[in-house]
Motif scaffolding. Structure first.
Motif, PDB file in Angstrom:
ATOM      1  N   VAL A  68      -4.693 -12.487   0.072  1.00 54.62           N
ATOM      2  CA  VAL A  68      -3.718 -12.774   1.130  1.00 54.62           C
ATOM      3  C   VAL A  68      -2.344 -12.223   0.742  1.00 54.62           C
ATOM      4  N   LEU A  69      -1.959 -12.410  -0.513  1.00 55.00           N
ATOM      5  CA  LEU A  69      -0.689 -11.853  -0.968  1.00 55.00           C
ATOM      6  C   LEU A  69      -0.702 -10.333  -0.843  1.00 55.00           C
ATOM      7  N   TYR A  70      -1.784  -9.694  -1.283  1.00 52.90           N
ATOM      8  CA  TYR A  70      -1.874  -8.227  -1.200  1.00 52.90           C
ATOM      9  C   TYR A  70      -1.673  -7.750   0.238  1.00 52.90           C
ATOM     10  N   ILE A  71      -2.282  -8.468   1.175  1.00 52.31           N
ATOM     11  CA  ILE A  71      -2.142  -8.106   2.592  1.00 52.31           C
ATOM     12  C   ILE A  71      -0.714  -8.347   3.065  1.00 52.31           C
ATOM     13  N   MET A  72      -0.158  -9.501   2.722  1.00 49.57           N
ATOM     14  CA  MET A  72       1.190  -9.865   3.190  1.00 49.57           C
ATOM     15  C   MET A  72       2.252  -8.862   2.743  1.00 49.57           C
ATOM     16  N   VAL A  73       2.147  -8.379   1.505  1.00 42.36           N
ATOM     17  CA  VAL A  73       3.182  -7.470   0.994  1.00 42.36           C
ATOM     18  C   VAL A  73       2.825  -6.005   1.201  1.00 42.36           C
ATOM     19  N   GLY A  74       1.634  -5.724   1.713  1.00 42.94           N
ATOM     20  CA  GLY A  74       1.224  -4.347   1.947  1.00 42.94           C
ATOM     21  C   GLY A  74       0.707  -3.649   0.703  1.00 42.94           C
ATOM     22  N   ALA A  75       0.239  -4.428  -0.277  1.00 47.60           N
ATOM     23  CA  ALA A  75      -0.297  -3.834  -1.506  1.00 47.60           C
ATOM     24  C   ALA A  75      -1.684  -3.247  -1.301  1.00 47.60           C
ATOM     25  N   ALA A  76      -2.403  -3.747  -0.298  1.00 44.74           N
ATOM     26  CA  ALA A  76      -3.756  -3.251  -0.005  1.00 44.74           C
ATOM     27  C   ALA A  76      -4.052  -3.509   1.466  1.00 44.74           C
ATOM     28  N   PRO A  77      -4.860  -2.645   2.085  1.00 47.86           N
ATOM     29  CA  PRO A  77      -5.253  -2.900   3.469  1.00 47.86           C
ATOM     30  C   PRO A  77      -6.176  -4.123   3.538  1.00 47.86           C
ATOM     31  N   ALA A  78      -6.139  -4.794   4.657  1.00 42.37           N
ATOM     32  CA  ALA A  78      -6.878  -6.047   4.817  1.00 42.37           C
ATOM     33  C   ALA A  78      -8.363  -5.890   4.508  1.00 42.37           C
ATOM     34  N   HIS A  79      -8.972  -4.784   4.900  1.00 37.78           N
ATOM     35  CA  HIS A  79     -10.416  -4.621   4.699  1.00 37.78           C
ATOM     36  C   HIS A  79     -10.790  -4.406   3.233  1.00 37.78           C
ATOM     37  N   ASN A  80      -9.829  -4.117   2.370  1.00 38.49           N
ATOM     38  CA  ASN A  80     -10.119  -3.919   0.949  1.00 38.49           C
ATOM     39  C   ASN A  80      -9.404  -4.918   0.033  1.00 38.49           C
ATOM     40  N   ALA A  81      -8.606  -5.787   0.604  1.00 32.64           N
ATOM     41  CA  ALA A  81      -7.759  -6.666  -0.214  1.00 32.64           C
ATOM     42  C   ALA A  81      -8.580  -7.621  -1.097  1.00 32.64           C
ATOM     43  N   PHE A  82      -9.625  -8.221  -0.551  1.00 32.41           N
ATOM     44  CA  PHE A  82     -10.419  -9.165  -1.344  1.00 32.41           C
ATOM     45  C   PHE A  82     -11.145  -8.424  -2.472  1.00 32.41           C
TER      46      PHE A  82
END
Length: 142
Positions: free
Chosen positions: A71-85
């Motif tokens: 969720v943090l990765y998605i929120m800050v734009g560190a990773a796209p939602a489909h690959n964040a987990f």
């Protein structure tokens, strides 16, 4: 060094530590309640059930902790939602295939996630050992 990465990383680390603490307390209480209901059969299957249950609960807890990182990765734009987990699990478990990395401005989140994962897995290992030790004593297996 990016102060934002450190702040967000410490915040999420604190959240996962709180999650681990709640899970630890829940497991200990559940096992204590179970111990109050005297086990009539002192057997290996009982030990296996206790250990599998505790291990499964801790594994689920780690998946949920990795989700918080995702969720943090998605929120800050560190990773796209489909690959964040996927990226969060790679970092949290220190697997690090290297096929995916956080965006350059958030790359410090990877090692912070890994450090947090090492701490959480170490905690779980210590808890599983304590559960095993206690269960073996309670069941008088050795």
């Amino acid at each position: 060094m990016q102060l934002g990465e450190i702040v967000f990383g410490l915040l999420v680390s604190a959240i996962t530590i709180a999650m681990q603490a709640v899970l630890t307390l829940a497991l200990v209480r559940a096992l204590q309640r179970r111990a109050l209901h005297r086990v009539k059969e002192h057997s290996l299957p009982t030990l296996l059930a206790v250990m599998c249950g505790a291990g499964a609960a801790l594994t689920l807890g780690h998946f949920l902790q990795a989700m918080v990182w995702a969720v943090l990765y998605i929120m800050v734009g560190a990773a796209p939602a489909h690959n964040a987990f996927y990226l969060a699990l790679q970092n949290f478990t220190t697997l690090g295939y290297g096929d995916m990395v956080p965006s350059p401005e958030w790359r410090l989140l990877g090692p912070i996630t890994a450090a947090n994962g090492v701490l959480m897995f170490g905690w779980s290992t210590a808890l599983l050992y304590a559960v095993l030790n206690r269960a073996v004593q309670a069941l008088r297996l050795f």
